[in-house]
Motif scaffolding. Structure first.
Motif, short mmCIF file in Angstrom:
data_model
loop_
_atom_site.label_atom_id
_atom_site.label_comp_id
_atom_site.label_asym_id
_atom_site.label_seq_id
_atom_site.Cartn_x
_atom_site.Cartn_y
_atom_site.Cartn_z
N SER A 22 -2.80 1.88 4.73
CA SER A 22 -4.24 1.62 4.71
C SER A 22 -4.92 2.28 5.89
O SER A 22 -4.38 2.31 7.02
CB SER A 22 -4.51 0.11 4.75
OG SER A 22 -4.06 -0.50 3.57
N GLY A 41 -7.49 -5.51 -1.03
CA GLY A 41 -8.11 -5.12 -2.30
C GLY A 41 -7.21 -4.29 -3.20
O GLY A 41 -7.53 -4.05 -4.37
N TRP A 42 -6.07 -3.83 -2.65
CA TRP A 42 -5.14 -2.99 -3.40
C TRP A 42 -4.02 -3.82 -4.02
O TRP A 42 -3.52 -4.77 -3.42
CB TRP A 42 -4.50 -1.95 -2.48
CG TRP A 42 -5.45 -0.89 -1.98
CD1 TRP A 42 -6.15 -0.91 -0.82
CD2 TRP A 42 -5.78 0.33 -2.64
NE1 TRP A 42 -6.91 0.20 -0.68
CE2 TRP A 42 -6.71 1.01 -1.79
CE3 TRP A 42 -5.42 0.93 -3.83
CZ2 TRP A 42 -7.25 2.24 -2.10
CZ3 TRP A 42 -5.95 2.16 -4.15
CH2 TRP A 42 -6.86 2.80 -3.32
N TYR A 80 -7.58 -0.70 -7.16
CA TYR A 80 -8.45 -1.24 -6.10
C TYR A 80 -9.56 -2.04 -6.76
O TYR A 80 -10.11 -1.64 -7.79
CB TYR A 80 -9.03 -0.10 -5.26
CG TYR A 80 -9.84 -0.61 -4.08
CD1 TYR A 80 -9.21 -1.26 -3.02
CD2 TYR A 80 -11.21 -0.44 -4.03
CE1 TYR A 80 -9.94 -1.73 -1.93
CE2 TYR A 80 -11.95 -0.90 -2.94
CZ TYR A 80 -11.31 -1.56 -1.90
OH TYR A 80 -12.04 -2.03 -0.84
N VAL A 117 -11.69 5.07 -1.98
CA VAL A 117 -12.31 4.08 -2.87
C VAL A 117 -13.55 3.49 -2.21
O VAL A 117 -13.78 3.68 -1.00
CB VAL A 117 -11.31 2.96 -3.22
CG1 VAL A 117 -10.18 3.51 -4.10
CG2 VAL A 117 -10.74 2.32 -1.97
#
Length: 600
Positions: A440, A448-449, A458, A584
């Protein structure tokens, strides 16, 4: 010599004389006679034939004046007849004619007044000129100066008149103009003359009114040299029609040197239509070809351009029409593959269609062993699968041509260029073992993943990235499959040549609401802090199905592919190496099948 009373016959020889007027005299001498000698003046006008009209082509090149009543004119057996429908003129010749003789045979149907006559030195715009009219009911022939088409209009002036006996046989009417001198002849005999300087030049008209009248064997001879039609430009026309589609009209320039000569055009085939821009040269002819109702094949026609007032009064323009029922269409127009040892690119599909009618059989071929086809022939519509094999090619950059041929079809053969980049596989992840290869970014939102059904997903919780790979990678292509959850903007995209410390990189982002991709140079992890737009795609089809996004970087060249089709090309030298990232933001998105291949 001889004894009175006696006659002397005279003849002239124009051999070797150029156009013009020649004068001489004959001297008669009688010895011992008080008024001897006597002289007789002789004048010879050497003329060139400007027009000889027999109406064999149906009167083509004769223009109906603004007085109208074109339907009253007809041609049969070399005779041009007017039915007596009211005022009308049919005109032709060279608007620049000055000194000339205008000769025509005339026959009347009745002996009533107002059948008409002829006009000379006519202005093609206004109709002004000299008119000779016949009055059978009154037994007269009259010469007028007429300032407009309508002989009953204001300003008409009677220059001369003479008595004349009429019948319904064929007679010869001639008008001769030399400078200001105008002479009128009937059956070869001078009937009247006048002097007038109102009109110096113009073409000729057959002038008609309310009684039937017929004209034949029109001849114009002038002191000036004859003009000629120039070769049409272009000299021939070729049309092609696919699937009964109407081909675009074509134009032909019609000129006669600098002369203003009356002209018209006609075609000998129903599928050819012509329209003239003007009635006098120079003009332009618009030609259309209509393939409706024609079977597949080649058709030939001839356009005839008629200009009675030119020495070469007819020129022809060959026209060819090729009617093709089948029309080959292929999509896409080019193929690009990226592969590596142990990782062949997915096959590409070429759609083969018939844009025309009927059955279209096709064959396909290529030249290289690394490119294979699922089938070498078929009947349209068909889908042809094309595969590139990295094991057969070895590493490097390769090109080939896929040729699609459909016998007898338009656009056949069609060549599809094929490019294949076979490098080394630097990285791949299908997330079957989780997402342990990814880190990350400092923007956070790691929670969120998640891996769902073999895809890295995501949730759209905010702007962030996960990155993978080596900071030392330079020239490579990164590709990933992606799936949107909605068509709202800002789901994210891909980054390449990522500096894992600062986040500086090149990034391609997806804008579903706008239907475009945008390529940026980004100075840090947060795309909103510092970015420059390097390129934007055209409109692309976007939905919530799976699609493929690819970023290609080699030297300063950067390319973006969407579903294996080139979408953006840009040049930038800011970043030369780095890792890859899944970028994202605030809309849910899923990624799968990420690959990184070195560029050869």
């Amino acid at each position: 010599a001889g004894s009175t009373p006696q006659s002397v016959n005279l003849s002239v020889n124009a051999t070797g004389l150029s156009n013009g007027t020649y004068t001489g005299h004959v001297t008669i001498t009688a010895a011992g006679v008080s008024n001897s000698p006597q002289t007789v003046a002789v004048t010879l006008n050497v003329l060139s034939q400007e027009m000889k009209e027999t109406f064999a082509d149906g009167g083509s090149g004769w223009i109906i004046s603004p007085m109208g009543n074109a339907g009253g004119w007809s041609v049969a057996n070399g005779v041009y007849t007017y039915g007596g429908l009211g005022f009308s003129q049919a005109c032709s010749g060279n608007a620049g004619w000055t000194d000339y003789t205008f000769d025509t045979n005339i026959s009347l149907t009745t002996l009533s007044n107002w059948p008409g006559g002829v006009r000379a030195r006519v202005n093609p715009t206004t109709g002004a000129g000299y008119a000779v009219w016949l009055y059978p009911g009154s037994g007269k022939i009259m010469l007028y100066s007429v300032p407009q088409w309508d002989i009953n209009g204001a300003g008409v002036s009677l220059l001369a008149q003479a008595p004349l006996t009429f019948d319904t046989n064929v007679h010869d009417l001639r008008v001769a103009m030399r400078g200001t001198q105008i002479s009128v002849y009937w059956d070869g005999g001078l009937v009247m003359s006048a002097t007038d300087s109102s009109y110096a030049n113009g073409y000729v008209c057959l002038d008609a009114d309310s009684q039937p009248i017929s004209y034949s064997n029109v001849v114009v001879a002038a002191a000036q040299s004859a003009v000629s039609l120039d070769a049409p430009s272009p000299a021939s026309l070729v049309f092609s029609s696919v699937g009964a589609a109407m081909p675009a009209p074509q134009t032909v320039n019609i000129t006669a040197g600098g002369a203003n000569v009356a002209w018209a055009a006609s075609s000998n085939a129903a599928w050819v239509s012509v329209a003239a821009s003007s009635s006098l040269t120079p003009g332009q002819l618009t030609v259309s070809a209509n393939p409706s109702g024609l079977a597949q094949g080649n058709y030939n026609a001839v356009i005839t351009v008629s200009a009675p007032g030119a020495a070469d009064s007819m020129v022809t323009i060959p026209v060819t029409l090729t009617v093709i029922s089948a029309a080959l269409s292929v999509s896409p127009s080019g193929l690009t593959f990226f592969g590596a040892a142990g990782l062949n690119p997915i096959p590409r599909t070429v759609q083969i269609s018939n844009l025309g009618t009927g059955t279209m059989n096709w064959t396909a071929g290529n030249n290289s062993g690394w490119l294979t086809l699922s089938s070498a022939s078929g009947v349209a519509p068909s889908a042809l699968s094309v595969t590139a094999n990295a094991a057969a090619s070895g590493p490097g950059s390769f090109t080939d041509t896929l040729t699609i041929t459909a016998s007898g079809a338009a656009n056949s053969p069609t060549a599809i260029p094929v490019s294949f980049y076979a490098g080394s596989l630097l990285f791949s992840d299908d997330f079957s073992a989780g997402a342990g290869n990814w880190t990350s970014s400092p923007l956070g939102f790691a929670s969120g993943w998640s891996v769902v059904n073999g895809a890295y997903t995501y949730n759209g919780g905010g702007h962030t990235q996960v990155y993978a790979g080596s900071q030392s990678w330079t020239d490579y292509t990164v590709a990933a499959d992606f799936q949107l959850s909605s068509l709202n903007d800002y789901p994210g995209g891909l980054r390449g040549r990522v500096n894992s410390t600062s986040g500086a990189s090149y990034g391609v982002w997806i804008y579903p609401a706008q239907g475009v991709l945008k390529l940026f140079r980004i100075g840090q992890w947060d795309i909103d802090a510092d970015l420059s737009l390097l390129g934007q795609s055209a409109q692309l089809p976007m939905d919530t199905n799976w699609h493929n996004l690819r970023l290609v970087m080699k030297g300063s060249s950067i390319q973006v592919y969407y579903d294996n089709s080139l979408a953006i090309t840009a040049t930038d030298a800011s970043y030369s190496q780095g890792a890859v990232a899944l970028d994202v933001s605030n809309q849910p998105i899923a990624f799968d099948n990420v690959t990184v291949i070195s560029m050869p």
